[in-house]
Design a protein around this motif. Structure first.
Motif, PDB file in Angstrom:
ATOM      1  N   ASN A  22      -4.972   2.490  -8.134  1.00 14.61           N
ATOM      2  CA  ASN A  22      -6.017   2.680  -7.127  1.00 14.61           C
ATOM      3  C   ASN A  22      -6.732   1.371  -6.812  1.00 14.61           C
ATOM      4  OD1 ASN A  22      -6.013   5.429  -6.216  1.00 14.61           O
ATOM      5  ND2 ASN A  22      -6.596   6.022  -8.292  1.00 14.61           N
ATOM      6  N   LEU A  78      -4.370  -0.553  -4.670  1.00 15.77           N
ATOM      7  CA  LEU A  78      -4.336   0.034  -3.332  1.00 15.77           C
ATOM      8  C   LEU A  78      -5.565  -0.403  -2.539  1.00 15.77           C
ATOM      9  CD1 LEU A  78      -3.096   1.892  -1.222  1.00 15.77           C
ATOM     10  CD2 LEU A  78      -4.230   3.828  -2.363  1.00 15.77           C
ATOM     11  N   GLY A 111       1.602   9.397  -5.925  1.00 14.93           N
ATOM     12  CA  GLY A 111       1.984  10.764  -5.592  1.00 14.93           C
ATOM     13  C   GLY A 111       3.053  11.355  -6.490  1.00 14.93           C
ATOM     14  N   ARG A 115       0.915   4.124  -2.843  1.00 10.16           N
ATOM     15  CA  ARG A 115       0.649   5.535  -2.521  1.00 10.16           C
ATOM     16  C   ARG A 115       1.789   6.417  -3.026  1.00 10.16           C
ATOM     17  NH1 ARG A 115      -0.709   3.280   2.644  1.00 10.16           N
ATOM     18  NH2 ARG A 115      -2.958   3.036   2.792  1.00 10.16           N
ATOM     19  N   HIS A 116       3.016   5.934  -2.874  1.00  7.33           N
ATOM     20  CA  HIS A 116       4.169   6.681  -3.371  1.00  7.33           C
ATOM     21  C   HIS A 116       4.067   6.868  -4.877  1.00  7.33           C
ATOM     22  CE1 HIS A 116       8.279   6.990  -5.050  1.00  7.33           C
ATOM     23  NE2 HIS A 116       8.425   7.865  -4.074  1.00  7.33           N
ATOM     24  N   ASP A 164      -3.112   5.083 -13.114  1.00  5.09           N
ATOM     25  CA  ASP A 164      -3.591   5.451 -11.783  1.00  5.09           C
ATOM     26  C   ASP A 164      -4.829   4.637 -11.400  1.00  5.09           C
ATOM     27  OD1 ASP A 164      -1.543   7.249 -11.506  1.00  5.09           O
ATOM     28  OD2 ASP A 164      -2.800   9.041 -11.723  1.00  5.09           O
ATOM     29  N   ALA A 190       0.834  -1.205   0.000  1.00  4.33           N
ATOM     30  CA  ALA A 190       0.000   0.000   0.000  1.00  4.33           C
ATOM     31  C   ALA A 190       0.871   1.257   0.000  1.00  4.33           C
ATOM     32  CB  ALA A 190      -0.936  -0.012   1.203  1.00  4.33           C
ATOM     33  N   ASN A 191       1.928   1.274   0.801  1.00  6.63           N
ATOM     34  CA  ASN A 191       2.806   2.448   0.849  1.00  6.63           C
ATOM     35  C   ASN A 191       3.505   2.675  -0.484  1.00  6.63           C
ATOM     36  OD1 ASN A 191       2.158   3.136   3.478  1.00  6.63           O
ATOM     37  ND2 ASN A 191       3.781   1.887   4.353  1.00  6.63           N
ATOM     38  N   GLU A 245      -5.478  -2.426   0.966  1.00  6.09           N
ATOM     39  CA  GLU A 245      -6.146  -1.905   2.162  1.00  6.09           C
ATOM     40  C   GLU A 245      -7.207  -2.881   2.666  1.00  6.09           C
ATOM     41  OE1 GLU A 245      -7.289   1.942   0.694  1.00  6.09           O
ATOM     42  OE2 GLU A 245      -5.467   2.878   1.508  1.00  6.09           O
TER      43      GLU A 245
END
Length: 107
Positions: free
Chosen positions: A49, A52, A28, A24-25, A45, A20-21, A56
């Motif tokens: 998503n 991700l 971003g 997210r990186h 993306d 997940a990290n 999660e």
């Protein structure tokens, strides 16, 4: 060979958390100013998503399994109350259902 459920759940949570990290990186990172490249990046993306959300969801499942471990219901099927097969828990430490009930829930 028996695996400690807490250790297995901690390792699984760590895997989901790292995934997940990393996602997210990646989400971003700065995007291209080129319009054509932006379309491809938006598509990427969407995939990120979805990945991700999956990571999660896995983290939530592990959290629920940790709660079951704490209250003594870990390893018991959440549907029928029977013990979940040891091999299933070894393969899927956060499993909520025995194999028979998992087939019924999916099907």
């Amino acid at each position: 060979m028996s695996i400690d459920p807490k250790t297995a759940l901690d390792a699984l949570y760590e895997q989901y958390s790292k995934r997940a990290n990393a996602i997210r990186h990646d989400l971003g990172l700065q995007r291209s100013a080129d319009f054509a490249e932006q379309a491809g990046e938006r598509q990427n993306d969407e995939v990120l998503n979805a990945l991700l959300a999956e990571a999660e969801a896995g983290m939530r499942q592990v959290g629920l399994a940790r709660l079951r471990l704490a209250d003594g219901s870990y390893g018991l099927c959440q549907r029928c109350g029977e013990p979940i097969e040891a091999g299933r828990l070894q393969a899927l430490p956060a499993a909520e259902f025995c194999l028979a009930c998992a087939d019924k829930v999916r099907g």
